[in-house]
Enzyme design. Structure first.
Site, PDB file in Angstrom:
ATOM      1  N   ASP A   1       0.998  -0.854  -0.234  1.00 31.41           N
ATOM      2  CA  ASP A   1       0.117  -0.257  -0.541  1.00 31.41           C
ATOM      3  C   ASP A   1       0.698   1.599   0.187  1.00 31.41           C
ATOM      4  OD1 ASP A   1       0.974  -0.706   2.635  1.00 31.41           O
ATOM      5  OD2 ASP A   1      -0.948  -0.721   3.444  1.00 31.41           O
TER       6      ASP A   1
ATOM      7  N   ASN B   1      -7.295  -2.408  14.069  1.00 27.10           N
ATOM      8  CA  ASN B   1      -9.088  -2.865  14.006  1.00 27.10           C
ATOM      9  C   ASN B   1      -9.276  -3.653  12.940  1.00 27.10           C
ATOM     10  OD1 ASN B   1      -7.802  -1.954  11.622  1.00 27.10           O
ATOM     11  ND2 ASN B   1      -9.341   0.222  11.222  1.00 27.10           N
TER      12      ASN B   1
ATOM     13  N   HIS C   1      -7.452  -4.814   9.937  1.00 28.54           N
ATOM     14  CA  HIS C   1      -6.916  -4.320   8.671  1.00 28.54           C
ATOM     15  C   HIS C   1      -6.168  -5.169   7.792  1.00 28.54           C
ATOM     16  CE1 HIS C   1      -4.605  -0.090   9.731  1.00 28.54           C
ATOM     17  NE2 HIS C   1      -4.343  -1.039   9.326  1.00 28.54           N
TER      18      HIS C   1
ATOM     19  N   GLU D   1      -9.661  -1.944   5.123  1.00 29.60           N
ATOM     20  CA  GLU D   1     -10.662  -1.472   6.453  1.00 29.60           C
ATOM     21  C   GLU D   1     -11.823  -2.186   6.410  1.00 29.60           C
ATOM     22  OE1 GLU D   1      -8.506   0.180   8.510  1.00 29.60           O
ATOM     23  OE2 GLU D   1      -8.103   2.538   7.809  1.00 29.60           O
TER      24      GLU D   1
HETATM   25  C1  F6R Z   1       0.980  -1.383   6.331  1.00 30.67           C
HETATM   26  C2  F6R Z   1       0.360  -2.124   6.065  1.00 30.67           C
HETATM   27  C3  F6R Z   1      -0.810  -1.568   7.701  1.00 30.67           C
HETATM   28  C4  F6R Z   1       0.093  -1.985   8.824  1.00 30.67           C
HETATM   29  C5  F6R Z   1      -0.801  -2.313   9.814  1.00 30.67           C
HETATM   30  C6  F6R Z   1      -0.358  -2.842  10.866  1.00 30.67           C
HETATM   31  O1  F6R Z   1       2.006  -1.580   4.941  1.00 30.67           O
HETATM   32  O2  F6R Z   1      -0.253  -2.886   5.214  1.00 30.67           O
HETATM   33  O3  F6R Z   1      -1.466  -2.863   7.400  1.00 30.67           O
HETATM   34  O4  F6R Z   1       0.609  -3.521   8.143  1.00 30.67           O
HETATM   35  O5  F6R Z   1      -1.404  -1.006  10.005  1.00 30.67           O
HETATM   36  O6  F6R Z   1       1.121  -1.629  11.584  1.00 30.67           O
HETATM   37  P1  F6R Z   1       1.521  -1.491  13.115  1.00 30.67           P
HETATM   38  O7  F6R Z   1       2.813  -2.473  12.388  1.00 30.67           O
HETATM   39  O8  F6R Z   1       2.786  -0.406  12.924  1.00 30.67           O
HETATM   40  O9  F6R Z   1       1.511  -2.192  14.081  1.00 30.67           O
END
Ligand code: F6R
Length: 241
Positions: free
Chosen positions: A67, A136, A138, A143
């Site tokens: 992403d 959440n 995701h 989302e």
């Molecule tokens: C990032 C991504 C997000 C993160 C998620 C967890 O490329 O795709 O889904 O993996 O928000 O983020 P952290 O690892 O910072 O808790």
């Protein structure tokens, strides 16, 4: 889903890097799906260490990141493009042309997303996808309430995600409200998936991901439908399962 629980974040990083290295040893030109965020940083560091010790060769590896924030240029320090170069790519022998990241400042959103899907297909699909997980549930920036079959697309970020990610910006107003992300349909087409989670903060969502009903309200639960998923977590993230 195979669940591997290790002691702490350091052990997650070592084990995840080992699984990536095994993949590349088995197939030199592996196609990797990569994530940003806090969780995989230790894994990237360990992969760099392995590269420096001559244990791993990235020269034929192809990558696709999950992403990118919509509205941030690759040079923006909070862009995922910048993160990947800063954290990982600059330290290894990957070829620039083998790295794929979504363009956060594209003027043709649909064209960009369709082209990304085309490039993944053209390279034979993703062999190994690394994922983190949002509080959440995701995956990427998919989302809650996202379509199960969605492909790469533009999403509106939830309030929760904007709040969580504001720690990296000067203030919450600076956090982009939209992002480009591989869809859930893109992610679950990967041959193998490794989901990483560390810390007590992730224990609730990990419990729902593993034991909860499959629901787009917790996008990570769709991983239950995939036949080769490893959930690699530490003891704190495992406290509720
Ligand atoms: C990032 C991504 C997000 C993160 C998620 C967890 O490329 O795709 O889904 O993996 O928000 O983020 P952290 O690892 O910072 O808790």
């Amino acid at each position: 889903m195979k669940v591997i629980t290790v002691k702490n974040y350091h052990e997650i990083s070592i084990k995840a890097a080992q699984l990536v290295a095994d993949q590349i040893t088995n197939k030199k030109n592996s196609v990797l799906g990569l994530a940003t965020g806090q969780t995989p940083i230790g894994m990237y560091q360990e992969l760099i260490n392995m590269f420096k010790r001559g244990e791993i060769d990235f020269s034929d590896v192809i990558t696709f990141n999950l992403d990118e924030y919509y509205g941030l240029s690759p040079a923006h320090p909070q862009s995922y493009h910048y993160f990947m170069w800063d954290t990982f790519f600059q330290y290894i022998n990957i070829k620039k042309e083998n790295i794929h990241l979504l363009n956060g400042v594209t003027e043709n959103i649909d064209g960009e997303c369709q082209h990304y899907e085309y490039l993944i297909q053209k390279n034979g699909g993703i062999d190994l996808q690394i994922l983190g997980i949002g509080d959440n549930g995701h995956l990427g920036f998919n989302e809650p309430a996202i379509g199960l079959h969605s492909k790469t697309h533009l999403v509106n970020l939830s309030e929760e995600t904007i709040r969580a990610n504001s720690q990296y910006f000067n203030n919450i107003q600076e956090v982009p409200k939209q992002a480009l992300t591989m869809g859930i349909g893109t992610i679950i087409k990967a041959q193998k998936i490794i989901l990483l989670a560390s810390g007590r903060k992730k224990s609730h969502v990990i419990e729902r991901t593993i034991n909860g009903p499959v629901s787009t309200e917790v996008p990570a639960t769709v991983l239950q439908l995939h036949n080769n998923v490893t959930v690699l977590i530490d003891e704190e993230a495992a406290t509720k399962i």
